[in-house]
Design a protein around this motif. Sequence first.
Motif, PDB file in Angstrom:
ATOM      1  N   GLY A 266       0.826  -1.205   0.000  1.00  0.00           N
ATOM      2  CA  GLY A 266       0.000   0.000   0.000  1.00  0.00           C
ATOM      3  C   GLY A 266       0.862   1.258   0.000  1.00  0.00           C
ATOM      4  N   ILE A 267       1.921   1.252   0.813  1.00  0.00           N
ATOM      5  CA  ILE A 267       2.849   2.391   0.844  1.00  0.00           C
ATOM      6  C   ILE A 267       3.525   2.566  -0.511  1.00  0.00           C
ATOM      7  CG2 ILE A 267       5.028   3.205   1.839  1.00  0.00           C
ATOM      8  CD1 ILE A 267       4.175   1.935   4.484  1.00  0.00           C
ATOM      9  N   HIS A 268       3.895   1.453  -1.127  1.00  0.00           N
ATOM     10  CA  HIS A 268       4.577   1.541  -2.418  1.00  0.00           C
ATOM     11  C   HIS A 268       3.682   2.151  -3.498  1.00  0.00           C
ATOM     12  CE1 HIS A 268       7.505  -1.038  -0.497  1.00  0.00           C
ATOM     13  NE2 HIS A 268       8.276  -0.996  -1.566  1.00  0.00           N
ATOM     14  N   PHE A 269       2.447   1.691  -3.577  1.00  0.00           N
ATOM     15  CA  PHE A 269       1.548   2.229  -4.603  1.00  0.00           C
ATOM     16  C   PHE A 269       1.173   3.680  -4.310  1.00  0.00           C
ATOM     17  CE2 PHE A 269       0.595  -2.378  -5.355  1.00  0.00           C
ATOM     18  CZ  PHE A 269       1.068  -2.408  -6.663  1.00  0.00           C
ATOM     19  N   PHE A 270       1.087   4.018  -3.031  1.00  0.00           N
ATOM     20  CA  PHE A 270       0.818   5.417  -2.676  1.00  0.00           C
ATOM     21  C   PHE A 270       1.966   6.316  -3.129  1.00  0.00           C
ATOM     22  CE2 PHE A 270       1.766   8.857   0.301  1.00  0.00           C
ATOM     23  CZ  PHE A 270       0.643   9.661   0.118  1.00  0.00           C
ATOM     24  N   LEU A 271       3.206   5.889  -2.839  1.00  0.00           N
ATOM     25  CA  LEU A 271       4.366   6.690  -3.238  1.00  0.00           C
ATOM     26  C   LEU A 271       4.478   6.786  -4.750  1.00  0.00           C
ATOM     27  CD1 LEU A 271       7.038   5.414  -0.673  1.00  0.00           C
ATOM     28  CD2 LEU A 271       5.897   7.640  -0.700  1.00  0.00           C
ATOM     29  N   PHE A 272       4.181   5.688  -5.455  1.00  0.00           N
ATOM     30  CA  PHE A 272       4.215   5.738  -6.910  1.00  0.00           C
ATOM     31  C   PHE A 272       3.188   6.731  -7.443  1.00  0.00           C
ATOM     32  CE2 PHE A 272       2.738   4.202 -11.071  1.00  0.00           C
ATOM     33  CZ  PHE A 272       3.932   4.232 -11.775  1.00  0.00           C
ATOM     34  N   GLY A 273       1.980   6.669  -6.912  1.00  0.00           N
ATOM     35  CA  GLY A 273       0.939   7.603  -7.341  1.00  0.00           C
ATOM     36  C   GLY A 273       1.277   9.041  -6.994  1.00  0.00           C
ATOM     37  N   TYR A 274       1.845   9.238  -5.802  1.00  0.00           N
ATOM     38  CA  TYR A 274       2.232  10.598  -5.383  1.00  0.00           C
ATOM     39  C   TYR A 274       3.320  11.149  -6.288  1.00  0.00           C
ATOM     40  CZ  TYR A 274       4.223  14.363  -2.581  1.00  0.00           C
ATOM     41  OH  TYR A 274       4.701  15.580  -2.154  1.00  0.00           O
ATOM     42  N   GLY A 275       4.332  10.321  -6.595  1.00  0.00           N
ATOM     43  CA  GLY A 275       5.417  10.767  -7.465  1.00  0.00           C
ATOM     44  C   GLY A 275       4.917  11.096  -8.866  1.00  0.00           C
ATOM     45  N   TRP A 276       4.049  10.245  -9.404  1.00  0.00           N
ATOM     46  CA  TRP A 276       3.452  10.481 -10.735  1.00  0.00           C
ATOM     47  C   TRP A 276       2.667  11.795 -10.738  1.00  0.00           C
ATOM     48  CZ3 TRP A 276       2.359   6.625 -14.881  1.00  0.00           C
ATOM     49  CH2 TRP A 276       1.489   7.113 -15.855  1.00  0.00           C
ATOM     50  N   HIS A 277       1.776  11.964  -9.745  1.00  0.00           N
ATOM     51  CA  HIS A 277       0.901  13.135  -9.697  1.00  0.00           C
ATOM     52  C   HIS A 277       1.690  14.426  -9.517  1.00  0.00           C
ATOM     53  CE1 HIS A 277      -2.622  15.578  -8.773  1.00  0.00           C
ATOM     54  NE2 HIS A 277      -1.989  16.010  -7.692  1.00  0.00           N
TER      55      HIS A 277
ATOM     56  N   TRP B 210       6.538  10.494 -16.043  1.00  0.00           N
ATOM     57  CA  TRP B 210       5.707  10.333 -14.842  1.00  0.00           C
ATOM     58  C   TRP B 210       5.980   8.979 -14.179  1.00  0.00           C
ATOM     59  CZ3 TRP B 210       0.974  11.723 -18.338  1.00  0.00           C
ATOM     60  CH2 TRP B 210       1.060  13.071 -18.703  1.00  0.00           C
ATOM     61  N   THR B 211       6.130   7.944 -15.009  1.00  0.00           N
ATOM     62  CA  THR B 211       6.418   6.614 -14.477  1.00  0.00           C
ATOM     63  C   THR B 211       7.787   6.571 -13.811  1.00  0.00           C
ATOM     64  OG1 THR B 211       5.076   5.580 -16.207  1.00  0.00           O
ATOM     65  CG2 THR B 211       6.666   4.174 -15.067  1.00  0.00           C
ATOM     66  N   SER B 212       8.786   7.158 -14.459  1.00  0.00           N
ATOM     67  CA  SER B 212      10.139   7.141 -13.889  1.00  0.00           C
ATOM     68  C   SER B 212      10.187   7.888 -12.565  1.00  0.00           C
ATOM     69  CB  SER B 212      11.141   7.750 -14.874  1.00  0.00           C
ATOM     70  OG  SER B 212      10.863   9.125 -15.101  1.00  0.00           O
ATOM     71  N   ARG B 213       9.415   8.964 -12.444  1.00  0.00           N
ATOM     72  CA  ARG B 213       9.402   9.747 -11.205  1.00  0.00           C
ATOM     73  C   ARG B 213       8.717   8.974 -10.081  1.00  0.00           C
ATOM     74  NH1 ARG B 213      11.579  13.998  -9.210  1.00  0.00           N
ATOM     75  NH2 ARG B 213       9.910  15.546  -9.221  1.00  0.00           N
ATOM     76  N   GLY B 214       7.594   8.345 -10.394  1.00  0.00           N
ATOM     77  CA  GLY B 214       6.896   7.575  -9.361  1.00  0.00           C
ATOM     78  C   GLY B 214       7.720   6.391  -8.887  1.00  0.00           C
ATOM     79  N   ALA B 215       8.305   5.650  -9.844  1.00  0.00           N
ATOM     80  CA  ALA B 215       9.124   4.494  -9.485  1.00  0.00           C
ATOM     81  C   ALA B 215      10.384   4.918  -8.744  1.00  0.00           C
ATOM     82  CB  ALA B 215       9.489   3.709 -10.741  1.00  0.00           C
ATOM     83  N   GLY B 216      10.934   6.082  -9.108  1.00  0.00           N
ATOM     84  CA  GLY B 216      12.126   6.581  -8.418  1.00  0.00           C
ATOM     85  C   GLY B 216      11.856   6.876  -6.952  1.00  0.00           C
ATOM     86  N   LEU B 217      10.669   7.423  -6.659  1.00  0.00           N
ATOM     87  CA  LEU B 217      10.316   7.722  -5.270  1.00  0.00           C
ATOM     88  C   LEU B 217      10.147   6.433  -4.466  1.00  0.00           C
ATOM     89  CD1 LEU B 217       9.783  10.122  -3.434  1.00  0.00           C
ATOM     90  CD2 LEU B 217       7.354   9.955  -3.999  1.00  0.00           C
TER      91      LEU B 217
ATOM     92  N   ALA C  98      13.092  -1.124  -9.928  1.00  0.00           N
ATOM     93  CA  ALA C  98      14.284  -0.735 -10.688  1.00  0.00           C
ATOM     94  C   ALA C  98      14.068  -0.987 -12.177  1.00  0.00           C
ATOM     95  CB  ALA C  98      15.505  -1.501 -10.185  1.00  0.00           C
ATOM     96  N   MET C  99      13.421  -2.112 -12.489  1.00  0.00           N
ATOM     97  CA  MET C  99      13.114  -2.390 -13.900  1.00  0.00           C
ATOM     98  C   MET C  99      12.144  -1.348 -14.463  1.00  0.00           C
ATOM     99  SD  MET C  99      12.905  -6.555 -14.214  1.00  0.00           S
ATOM    100  CE  MET C  99      11.764  -6.793 -12.859  1.00  0.00           C
ATOM    101  N   VAL C 100      11.129  -0.986 -13.667  1.00  0.00           N
ATOM    102  CA  VAL C 100      10.167   0.025 -14.115  1.00  0.00           C
ATOM    103  C   VAL C 100      10.860   1.372 -14.316  1.00  0.00           C
ATOM    104  CG1 VAL C 100       8.086   1.311 -13.473  1.00  0.00           C
ATOM    105  CG2 VAL C 100       8.235  -1.150 -12.996  1.00  0.00           C
ATOM    106  N   HIS C 101      11.645   1.769 -13.327  1.00  0.00           N
ATOM    107  CA  HIS C 101      12.343   3.059 -13.365  1.00  0.00           C
ATOM    108  C   HIS C 101      13.325   3.122 -14.538  1.00  0.00           C
ATOM    109  CE1 HIS C 101      14.033   6.736 -11.664  1.00  0.00           C
ATOM    110  NE2 HIS C 101      15.245   6.214 -11.750  1.00  0.00           N
TER     111      HIS C 101
END
Length: 562
Positions: free
Chosen positions: A24-35, A54-61, A110-113
């Motif tokens: 849940g924390i991971h998906f929240f951070l991904f969504g927050y980074g994307w947004h 947007w994807t690279s930023r969310g995955a990076g966070l 890491a693969m996503v980012h």
Amino acid sequence: MGESWFRREFLTPKRLAFNVVFYGIHFFLFGYGWHTQATNTKLAALNGLKWSVWTSRGAGLVLAFDGGMILVPMLRNILRIVRPKLTWLFPADENIWFHRQVAYSMAFWAMVHTTAHYVNFFNVERTQVRKEIALDIHYTQAGGITGHFLLLIMLLMYSTAHQKMRQQCFEAFWYTHHLAFFFMIGLYTHATGCFVRDSVDPDYIPTFPFYSTEHCLGYESWRFTIWPGIIYFGERIWREVRARKATRLSKVLVHPSGAMELRIVKPSFKYTAGQWLFIQVPEISSLQWHPFTITSAPEDPYVSVHIRQVGDWTYALGDRLGAGPSVVAAMTKAAMKGTEKDEKDILGGSSRGDYVEIDAGSATTSLPAVRVDGPYGAPAEDVFDNEVAVLIGAGIGVTPFASILKHIWYRQKKGKLGSLRRVEFFWVVRDAPSFGWFQSLLQEVEAAQADPNFLRINIYLTQKISEDMLWNIAVNDAGADYDPLTLLRTRTMFGRPDWTAIYSRMKQAIETGRYIPGSNAQLKTKVGTYFCGPGVLAKAIKKATVEACTSSVEFTFAKEHF
């Protein structure tokens, strides 16, 4: 198997709660980074790259979060302190399991980012939103260089961390895992490339973190993830200082079947029964530390560990101590031909459980210097919190229970057993010579029992018995007071234990009041199972404990982890 694995990893109550919070924390951070990236007007030009940035930023966070969490379960000294108080809140004994979950998450994100950034760099060159080409961003700027450096280290660490690799070549796992220091340095400096900015050119400054926040608009997550690294680094320094305190290897005993017992004197070392430690022998390797369970009791004037010779380091240690394969083979052969317990005093010679002490006075076998780091917490510390304790060791996995059985022996003399009213000890051994590892200890503990129902020893031999050996056992067992294999009053059982039947019988005996004299069947009885051994056996035992649970009998299960 797939369904069983999925149910075990995701649907058990504790794992389900963990997965909901963790992912849940991971998906929240991904969504927050994307947004945050997509809605930042200062980054309008960069947002022209659309979903890839947007994807690279969310995955990076998310990776920044995991970069901090990956070190938390490795803070062994902190976990040892908080474990007794907070074990009900989080699985402190499963720190290695948690470490792996974070590592799996890091591999995925890491693969996503990385994939998103490859698309970013291609689109930068295609659209010329900045006057750069993809190769320059990849291999001449700090972000690209550190990113590829991190991927290389991850490839080395992940490939050598596989279970089969660790078993076949532990040194490869050990050394590559220490690349984590360089990995963390790369992680903290990854943002110095200043890819996320509202200017055409990076805004560098001469001091750390080497970029200005006026135009470089990253999340600056390193400010948070660096703290676990600082704490971990501080703990490693403390461990090094503590390990250098006065330590002396006082005695080495060699048992049949290749187990060496090292007795160490270190006045500053304080521990609880069931805990474990790291040992280093500088003559063999000045960098490698190996974990072993403490087999002595806190009341003993020494700290002992039993080491079975199964790998390069342990074989090298055996050769250094004068207990190499030829010595062990001769001892094992002599042990199998040893006299019976009642015959030793009459005929002389050696008994089946005898060991050999290394002569430290010889110039060729002078004892080497050792260093000790620890102790560290383990589930078996909680034995005295149960009314019934079930201790199960497989092979050399019996080591933590050697310490606990000796500690129980000492506490029996003082009448300080706490809540503990019954102990069931199971030892599953593959071959008969292995009984020599702790034969003398078990004899002493068995003989010291005033109440024969307090401690019950159950020994299983899983080796296929030859006809000659079977005939010899039958002849020696007839009318004897002691088992011909173990020299204990308890008889050895052959084959693999039926754990479902064992726990079912125990549950019925407790519920009918026959197991614990004077107990009230209306009250809930807590039975704690503590296991050390292979994972396959752990699954079978845990399944049996879960199936045996009722409203009046609570069975718990804990496995030893290093």
